[in-house]
Design a protein around this motif. Structure first.
Motif, short mmCIF file in Angstrom:
data_model
loop_
_atom_site.label_atom_id
_atom_site.label_comp_id
_atom_site.label_asym_id
_atom_site.label_seq_id
_atom_site.Cartn_x
_atom_site.Cartn_y
_atom_site.Cartn_z
N GLY A 1 0.82 -1.22 0.00
CA GLY A 1 0.00 0.00 0.00
C GLY A 1 0.85 1.27 0.00
O GLY A 1 0.56 2.22 -0.71
N LYS A 2 1.89 1.24 0.83
CA LYS A 2 2.77 2.40 0.91
C LYS A 2 3.47 2.63 -0.44
O LYS A 2 3.61 3.77 -0.90
N THR A 3 3.91 1.54 -1.08
CA THR A 3 4.56 1.65 -2.38
C THR A 3 3.60 2.21 -3.42
O THR A 3 3.97 3.08 -4.21
N ARG A 4 2.36 1.74 -3.41
CA ARG A 4 1.36 2.24 -4.36
C ARG A 4 1.10 3.73 -4.15
O ARG A 4 0.96 4.49 -5.10
N ARG A 5 1.01 4.16 -2.89
CA ARG A 5 0.79 5.58 -2.60
C ARG A 5 1.97 6.43 -3.07
O ARG A 5 1.79 7.52 -3.62
N MET A 6 3.19 5.91 -2.88
CA MET A 6 4.37 6.65 -3.34
C MET A 6 4.38 6.77 -4.85
O MET A 6 4.68 7.85 -5.40
N ILE A 7 4.02 5.69 -5.54
CA ILE A 7 3.99 5.73 -7.01
C ILE A 7 2.90 6.69 -7.48
O ILE A 7 3.11 7.47 -8.41
N ALA A 8 1.73 6.66 -6.83
CA ALA A 8 0.65 7.58 -7.20
C ALA A 8 1.06 9.03 -6.97
O ALA A 8 0.76 9.91 -7.79
N ALA A 9 1.75 9.30 -5.87
CA ALA A 9 2.20 10.66 -5.59
C ALA A 9 3.23 11.12 -6.62
O ALA A 9 3.20 12.26 -7.08
N ALA A 10 4.13 10.21 -7.01
CA ALA A 10 5.13 10.57 -8.03
C ALA A 10 4.46 10.84 -9.37
O ALA A 10 4.81 11.81 -10.06
N LYS A 11 3.47 10.02 -9.73
CA LYS A 11 2.74 10.25 -10.97
C LYS A 11 2.02 11.59 -10.94
O LYS A 11 2.02 12.33 -11.93
N ALA A 12 1.39 11.91 -9.82
CA ALA A 12 0.67 13.19 -9.69
C ALA A 12 1.64 14.36 -9.80
O ALA A 12 1.33 15.38 -10.43
#
Length: 108
Positions: free
Chosen positions: A37-48
């Motif tokens: 979950g933490k990895t997914r949130r980090m990837i989503a934040a980087a994409k944003a």
């Protein structure tokens, strides 16, 4: 992205049950879920963040083009003003003066 079917998930579950053991498996599953979950949130934040930066760059380009268009419009306005000034100068010239070509033809 990854093609993982039901049979692969069952296989991973059985192997992890055998390797980790039934006592520690729930805790390991919670920790793994937390990190996924933490990895997914980090990837989503980087994409944003990348998307926002690209949008900002597009806006800078649009503003620069508008500035260039404004400069071009100012140049056109100045040219029109000079043309009007030139036209009014031509209109203010005396109309009665004979043309040089006409004088040469009468003298011959």
């Amino acid at each position: 992205m990854f093609e993982i079917g039901f049979s692969e998930i069952v296989m991973v579950g059985l192997v992890s049950l055998l390797v980790i053991g039934p006592e520690r498996l729930p805790k390991v599953a919670r920790v793994a879920g937390y990190w996924i979950g933490k990895t997914r949130r980090m990837i989503a934040a980087a994409k944003a963040e990348i998307s926002a930066e690209l949008h900002a760059e597009e806006m800078r380009q649009v503003l620069k083009e508008q500035g260039d268009l404004k400069e071009l419009q100012n140049l056109i306005d100045e040219t029109r003003g000079a043309a009007r000034s030139f036209q009014s100068s031509l209109e203010s010239l005396p109309q009665d003066s004979p043309k040089p070509d006409a004088e040469q033809h009468h003298e011959k």
